[in-house]
Design a protein around this motif. Structure first.
Motif: not given
Length: 246
Positions: A65-66, A88-90, A118-119, A121-126
């Protein structure tokens, strides 16, 4: 001062196992850590083990869930400050041969491992773009390099994480956001120790160093990628396998 002194880190799937060891290593290196997991009891126990809420927090987070990932980061930044490290380890396994694997077993693994990464990486990078940089570490597996019997779902997801890592790294490098990945092999955890003895022996026979790895050995490599010691590395994949499948 520690390698992550004063930094805020988030580690998903860190209520136990390798993720918990990563969180412990980060805290020992000066970071404060927020754990995202779906096991509330284990998450609360992990916070206590890691030194209480001055050092760590737990948030229930389903990485599929993003919006849950965004909330996880919100809690981390409100508690400890701007996000500097995200791992991202889960993950879970749903092993079965391709002939007997259900679509649900395949979809679950792709959703948790690949979409979940992906969720994250996308959120953290933002967030990191806004803060002037940061480090993301994605946990793949040697299964994503060579493919393992009974793991068409897991091998596909873990291989996908490598492609995701490399593509995402190219997109955000100009903002000083680094994204790297690791590929652990046979690591001594409760899950691997539950393998049938003949399966364990087969895997051990493939390892030049002649032993399984320890969670702390994985955590040290993640610490390296999270810290400024790897400041000129992005889009890379580090194998932690004792030489297996080289």
């Amino acid at each position: 001062m520690g390698l992550l002194e004063g930094r805020t880190a988030v580690v998903t799937g860190a209520a136990r196992g390798i993720g918990l060891e990563i969180a412990r290593t980060f805290i020992d290196s000066g970071a404060r850590v927020v754990i995202g997991d779906i096991d509330d009891e284990a998450g609360a126990a992990a916070v206590t083990e890691l030194g209480g809420e001055d050092a760590a927090r737990y948030v229930n987070c389903d990485v599929r869930d993003g919006a849950a990932i965004e909330h996880l980061i919100d809690v981390a930044e409100e508690a400890f400050g701007p996000l500097g490290v995200f791992v991202n380890n889960a993950g879970v396994t749903r092993d079965a041969t391709m002939r007997t694997m259900t679509e649900e077993q395949f979809d679950d693994i792709i959703a948790i491992h690949l979409k979940g990464t992906w969720n994250g990486t996308r959120a953290a990078a933002g967030r990191m773009r806004e803060h002037g940089g940061g480090a993301i570490v994605n946990v793949s597996s040697i299964s994503g390099k060579v493919g393992l019997k009974g793991q068409t779902n897991y091998s596909a997801a873990k291989a996908g994480i490598i492609g995701l890592t490399k593509a995402a790294a190219k997109e955000v490098a100009f903002k000083n956001v680094r994204i790297n990945a690791i590929q652990p092999g046979l690591i001594r955890t409760a899950m691997t120790l539950a393998m049938p003895q003949h399966v364990w022996d087969e895997k051990m026979a493939e390892i030049p160093l002649g032993r399984a790895g320890e969670p702390s050995e994985v955590a040290q490599v993640v610490l390296f990628l999270a810290s400024d010691m790897s400041s000129y590395m992005t889009g890379t994949v580090l194998e932690i396998t004792g030489g297996r499948h080289i």
